[in-house]
Scaffold this motif. Structure first.
Motif, PDB file in Angstrom:
ATOM      1  N   PRO A  28       0.824  -1.210   0.000  1.00  0.00           N
ATOM      2  CA  PRO A  28       0.000   0.000   0.000  1.00  0.00           C
ATOM      3  C   PRO A  28       0.856   1.257   0.000  1.00  0.00           C
ATOM      4  CG  PRO A  28      -0.732  -1.555   1.673  1.00  0.00           C
ATOM      5  CD  PRO A  28       0.582  -2.053   1.159  1.00  0.00           C
ATOM      6  N   ILE A  29       0.374   2.281  -0.705  1.00  0.00           N
ATOM      7  CA  ILE A  29       1.060   3.566  -0.689  1.00  0.00           C
ATOM      8  C   ILE A  29       0.792   4.234   0.649  1.00  0.00           C
ATOM      9  CG2 ILE A  29       1.083   5.867  -1.718  1.00  0.00           C
ATOM     10  CD1 ILE A  29       0.479   4.583  -4.363  1.00  0.00           C
ATOM     11  N   GLU A  30       1.847   4.704   1.271  1.00  0.00           N
ATOM     12  CA  GLU A  30       1.689   5.371   2.554  1.00  0.00           C
ATOM     13  C   GLU A  30       0.893   6.661   2.377  1.00  0.00           C
ATOM     14  OE1 GLU A  30       3.657   2.433   4.572  1.00  0.00           O
ATOM     15  OE2 GLU A  30       2.703   4.186   5.425  1.00  0.00           O
ATOM     16  N   LYS A  31      -0.108   6.881   3.189  1.00  0.00           N
ATOM     17  CA  LYS A  31      -0.925   8.083   3.086  1.00  0.00           C
ATOM     18  C   LYS A  31      -0.313   9.242   3.857  1.00  0.00           C
ATOM     19  CE  LYS A  31      -3.895   6.173   0.496  1.00  0.00           C
ATOM     20  NZ  LYS A  31      -3.898   6.508  -0.926  1.00  0.00           N
ATOM     21  N   VAL A  32       0.426   8.945   4.898  1.00  0.00           N
ATOM     22  CA  VAL A  32       1.102   9.987   5.664  1.00  0.00           C
ATOM     23  C   VAL A  32       2.576   9.626   5.695  1.00  0.00           C
ATOM     24  CG1 VAL A  32       1.312  11.182   7.854  1.00  0.00           C
ATOM     25  CG2 VAL A  32      -0.932  10.388   7.080  1.00  0.00           C
TER      26      VAL A  32
ATOM     27  N   ILE B 229      16.968   4.562   4.264  1.00  0.00           N
ATOM     28  CA  ILE B 229      15.590   4.805   3.832  1.00  0.00           C
ATOM     29  C   ILE B 229      15.536   4.597   2.327  1.00  0.00           C
ATOM     30  CG2 ILE B 229      13.658   6.426   3.737  1.00  0.00           C
ATOM     31  CD1 ILE B 229      14.943   7.977   6.023  1.00  0.00           C
ATOM     32  N   GLY B 230      14.723   3.644   1.895  1.00  0.00           N
ATOM     33  CA  GLY B 230      14.508   3.408   0.475  1.00  0.00           C
ATOM     34  C   GLY B 230      13.108   3.847   0.104  1.00  0.00           C
ATOM     35  N   VAL B 231      13.005   4.711  -0.922  1.00  0.00           N
ATOM     36  CA  VAL B 231      11.707   5.244  -1.340  1.00  0.00           C
ATOM     37  C   VAL B 231      11.482   4.933  -2.815  1.00  0.00           C
ATOM     38  CG1 VAL B 231      10.250   7.293  -1.545  1.00  0.00           C
ATOM     39  CG2 VAL B 231      11.900   7.115   0.334  1.00  0.00           C
ATOM     40  N   ALA B 232      10.341   4.322  -3.111  1.00  0.00           N
ATOM     41  CA  ALA B 232       9.928   4.097  -4.497  1.00  0.00           C
ATOM     42  C   ALA B 232       8.900   5.150  -4.872  1.00  0.00           C
ATOM     43  CB  ALA B 232       9.335   2.702  -4.665  1.00  0.00           C
ATOM     44  N   VAL B 233       9.016   5.696  -6.088  1.00  0.00           N
ATOM     45  CA  VAL B 233       8.004   6.640  -6.563  1.00  0.00           C
ATOM     46  C   VAL B 233       6.759   5.853  -6.960  1.00  0.00           C
ATOM     47  CG1 VAL B 233       9.533   8.498  -7.273  1.00  0.00           C
ATOM     48  CG2 VAL B 233       9.143   6.582  -8.825  1.00  0.00           C
TER      49      VAL B 233
ATOM     50  N   VAL C  93       6.566   3.951  -0.199  1.00  0.00           N
ATOM     51  CA  VAL C  93       6.151   4.261  -1.566  1.00  0.00           C
ATOM     52  C   VAL C  93       5.531   5.652  -1.523  1.00  0.00           C
ATOM     53  CG1 VAL C  93       4.686   3.605  -3.504  1.00  0.00           C
ATOM     54  CG2 VAL C  93       5.751   1.837  -2.096  1.00  0.00           C
ATOM     55  N   ILE C  94       6.185   6.593  -2.168  1.00  0.00           N
ATOM     56  CA  ILE C  94       5.704   7.973  -2.148  1.00  0.00           C
ATOM     57  C   ILE C  94       4.420   8.072  -2.957  1.00  0.00           C
ATOM     58  CG2 ILE C  94       6.828   8.931  -4.208  1.00  0.00           C
ATOM     59  CD1 ILE C  94       7.163  10.519  -0.767  1.00  0.00           C
ATOM     60  N   GLU C  95       3.549   9.002  -2.624  1.00  0.00           N
ATOM     61  CA  GLU C  95       2.266   9.120  -3.321  1.00  0.00           C
ATOM     62  C   GLU C  95       2.397   9.734  -4.711  1.00  0.00           C
ATOM     63  OE1 GLU C  95       0.243  11.376  -0.215  1.00  0.00           O
ATOM     64  OE2 GLU C  95      -1.106   9.672   0.049  1.00  0.00           O
ATOM     65  N   GLU C  96       3.486  10.456  -4.962  1.00  0.00           N
ATOM     66  CA  GLU C  96       3.661  11.135  -6.246  1.00  0.00           C
ATOM     67  C   GLU C  96       4.446  10.269  -7.235  1.00  0.00           C
ATOM     68  OE1 GLU C  96       3.248  14.171  -2.974  1.00  0.00           O
ATOM     69  OE2 GLU C  96       4.438  12.352  -3.303  1.00  0.00           O
ATOM     70  N   THR C  97       4.072  10.353  -8.513  1.00  0.00           N
ATOM     71  CA  THR C  97       4.824   9.703  -9.578  1.00  0.00           C
ATOM     72  C   THR C  97       5.983  10.592  -9.998  1.00  0.00           C
ATOM     73  OG1 THR C  97       3.561  10.721 -11.377  1.00  0.00           O
ATOM     74  CG2 THR C  97       2.673   8.669 -10.422  1.00  0.00           C
ATOM     75  N   ASN C  98       6.807  10.087 -10.928  1.00  0.00           N
ATOM     76  CA  ASN C  98       7.880  10.925 -11.468  1.00  0.00           C
ATOM     77  C   ASN C  98       7.315  12.153 -12.173  1.00  0.00           C
ATOM     78  OD1 ASN C  98       6.820   9.196 -13.484  1.00  0.00           O
ATOM     79  ND2 ASN C  98       8.697   9.276 -14.683  1.00  0.00           N
ATOM     80  N   ASP C  99       6.154  12.004 -12.825  1.00  0.00           N
ATOM     81  CA  ASP C  99       5.521  13.134 -13.511  1.00  0.00           C
ATOM     82  C   ASP C  99       5.004  14.185 -12.537  1.00  0.00           C
ATOM     83  OD1 ASP C  99       5.979  11.930 -15.931  1.00  0.00           O
ATOM     84  OD2 ASP C  99       3.965  11.109 -16.142  1.00  0.00           O
ATOM     85  N   MET C 100       4.839  13.806 -11.280  1.00  0.00           N
ATOM     86  CA  MET C 100       4.307  14.718 -10.258  1.00  0.00           C
ATOM     87  C   MET C 100       5.402  15.204  -9.307  1.00  0.00           C
ATOM     88  SD  MET C 100       1.039  12.291  -9.431  1.00  0.00           S
ATOM     89  CE  MET C 100       0.489  13.216  -7.997  1.00  0.00           C
ATOM     90  N   GLY C 101       6.655  14.946  -9.633  1.00  0.00           N
ATOM     91  CA  GLY C 101       7.742  15.377  -8.756  1.00  0.00           C
ATOM     92  C   GLY C 101       8.001  14.414  -7.616  1.00  0.00           C
TER      93      GLY C 101
ATOM     94  N   GLY D 128      11.406  14.630  -5.945  1.00  0.00           N
ATOM     95  CA  GLY D 128      11.494  15.832  -5.125  1.00  0.00           C
ATOM     96  C   GLY D 128      10.740  15.689  -3.823  1.00  0.00           C
ATOM     97  N   ALA D 129       9.555  15.071  -3.888  1.00  0.00           N
ATOM     98  CA  ALA D 129       8.770  14.846  -2.672  1.00  0.00           C
ATOM     99  C   ALA D 129       9.520  13.953  -1.697  1.00  0.00           C
ATOM    100  CB  ALA D 129       7.421  14.227  -3.026  1.00  0.00           C
ATOM    101  N   ALA D 130      10.197  12.927  -2.213  1.00  0.00           N
ATOM    102  CA  ALA D 130      10.964  12.023  -1.351  1.00  0.00           C
ATOM    103  C   ALA D 130      12.119  12.757  -0.673  1.00  0.00           C
ATOM    104  CB  ALA D 130      11.495  10.850  -2.178  1.00  0.00           C
ATOM    105  N   ILE D 131      12.796  13.619  -1.423  1.00  0.00           N
ATOM    106  CA  ILE D 131      13.905  14.392  -0.844  1.00  0.00           C
ATOM    107  C   ILE D 131      13.395  15.339   0.234  1.00  0.00           C
ATOM    108  CG2 ILE D 131      15.652  16.144  -1.327  1.00  0.00           C
ATOM    109  CD1 ILE D 131      15.967  14.850  -4.106  1.00  0.00           C
TER     110      ILE D 131
END
Length: 451
Positions: free
Chosen positions: A149-153, A412-416, A430-438, A441-444
């Motif tokens: 599941p994609i983390e919501k928070v 910390i490993g983060v997948a877009v 798993v960050i909520e944003e795709t590569n097209d949505m930055g 950058g959101a992970a950083i």
């Protein structure tokens, strides 16, 4: 659950549409309900058709839809809606991007002779057929296995005081770079900030790319960010960890590299010849930033024009005869089913016998590499050189199979969000944003600990 007519809109697996467009002149998406029935899977989207308003109302809130009467089959089965929607948690409700689907439908109409090419308004999309195949195959893969599941928070793990990020390693294609080969402003800004940032301890944060691309191709595809990395002499992990540079504006300070044996390259070419034929795929060998090929095909040119790699030199001999040796070889074709299901199993067998390994970052490309190499290995070599503990001080960001090990060994490993399931399962988040949505950058921003 009423007796009124219900319309079902089927999302055919994307690479099936692309393959049909590429090979069949007279396309028929759904010629009969019998053939459509064979498509029933997790891609089914239900819509209710209202005769008075001529609207199709999504059964799932938020599902995007482009109305097209040609892609409908109808049923009067009074319980069908409740049967399928009752299992909605197993389904994927994503649909084609409107402009993307419109392009497919326009091509369909032209090939059917319903309209002329001049009657179709110019498309805003610049995607080639190869790009469409890549996107379709990647999207279809995302429905095959349930991802975590994609983390919501998403908040930095402040409850883990032992983690203090000092380095950020990020994949490039599919992570930093969007599908249209641009960089989202959120990602550009976050990377730019990281180049002069310090962490909470006041120590400088080191950002570096970890990519399957050559150094020249990587920096070139990153535009102004690549120029900044070049001018700063930023370290980097290139060619799937086969070349690791630390300092030097021209990448001259190579602290680690590994190449394929001549026997491994010969074995690759023999397996391809015996399995699918040498003319069925295109090969590109990498000797650092010097690329060589045995075939001057469109997909080879696309590697340079679209992904920013140096233009390969055409050889009149086999790749194995390249005198300086090769770090890796790309095996490329738009037939993703052939690459994955026919060629790759044979390559895996040969790889175990000749000190090689096979990986994949893009659906239309397999990569033949020396055994034991990986981005994770290259990142580990670089971090050791820089005095960084990857288990406590590294943030890694990625999207593909070849990123998975790097994501799993990092603090910390983060997948877009657009990442494949292998990458998502290896990541901590798993960050909520795709590569097209930055997404990078959101992970950083969330996990980089920038100050």
């Amino acid at each position: 659950t009423t007796k009124r007519q219900t319309t079902m809109t089927l999302k055919i697996p994307r690479h099936h549409i692309a393959a049909t467009i590429a090979t069949v002149a007279n396309v028929s998406f759904l010629s009969a309900s019998a053939s459509a029935a064979s498509c029933f899977n997790s891609n089914v989207i239900m819509k209710n058709y209202h005769r008075e308003t001529k609207e199709l109302r999504p059964a799932q809130k938020g599902a995007a839809f482009v109305y097209c009467p040609r892609m409908q089959i109808k049923t009067h089965h009074r319980n069908f809606s409740s049967v399928w929607l009752g299992a909605s948690s197993k389904f994927s409700y994503d649909m084609y991007d409107p402009s993307e689907l419109q392009g497919v439908l326009d091509l369909h109409l032209i090939m059917q002779g319903d309209v002329s090419e001049e009657e179709i308004p110019p498309s805003e999309s610049s995607l080639s057929l190869h790009d469409l195949v890549v996107q379709m195959a990647a999207s279809d893969d995302a429905t095959k296995v349930d991802s975590q599941p994609i983390e919501k928070v998403l908040q930095p793990p402040s409850s883990s005081p032992s983690i203090m990020i000092r380095a950020i390693a990020s994949d490039v294609d599919g992570t930093i770079i969007s599908r249209d080969q641009s960089i989202h402003e959120r990602t550009r800004s976050a990377i730019a900030e990281s180049l002069s940032a310090t962490n909470l301890d006041g120590r400088p944060i080191i950002f570096f790319p970890a990519t399957g691309k050559s150094r020249k191709g990587c920096l070139g595809s990153l535009g102004d960010i690549g120029t900044a990395l070049h001018d700063l002499g930023t370290p980097g992990v290139f060619l799937q960890g086969l070349v690791v540079c630390c300092g030097g504006t021209n990448g001259e300070n190579v602290i680690y590299e590994q190449k394929l044996s001549k026997e491994a390259i010969e074995a690759l070419e023999n397996v391809i010849e015996n399995t699918v034929g040498s003319k069925s795929v295109s090969l590109v060998g990498y000797d650092g930033d010097d690329l060589v090929t045995t075939s001057d095909t469109d997909i080879v040119k696309h590697l340079c024009e679209h992904y920013g790699e140096p233009m390969p030199r055409l050889l009149d001999t086999m790749l194995a005869d390249h005198s300086n040796g090769l770090h890796k070889v790309l095996i490329m074709d738009d037939d993703t089913d052939m690459l994955t299901n026919k060629l790759r199993p044979s390559l895996e067998v040969a790889a175990s016998q000749y000190g090689a390994t096979v990986t994949q970052a893009i659906p239309t490309m397999l990569e033949w590499l020396p055994a034991g190499c990986s981005k994770a290995n290259g990142v580990s070599k670089l971090c050791d050189h820089l005095g960084i503990d990857i288990s406590r001080e590294l943030l890694a960001i990625g999207d593909a199979e070849n990123d998975a090990e790097m994501l799993s060994v990092a603090a910390i490993g983060v997948a877009v969000a657009n990442g494949c399931n292998i990458a998502k399962q290896a990541a901590n988040f798993v960050i909520e944003e795709t590569n097209d949505m930055g997404g990078a950058g959101a992970a950083i921003e969330k996990f980089g600990g920038l100050r």
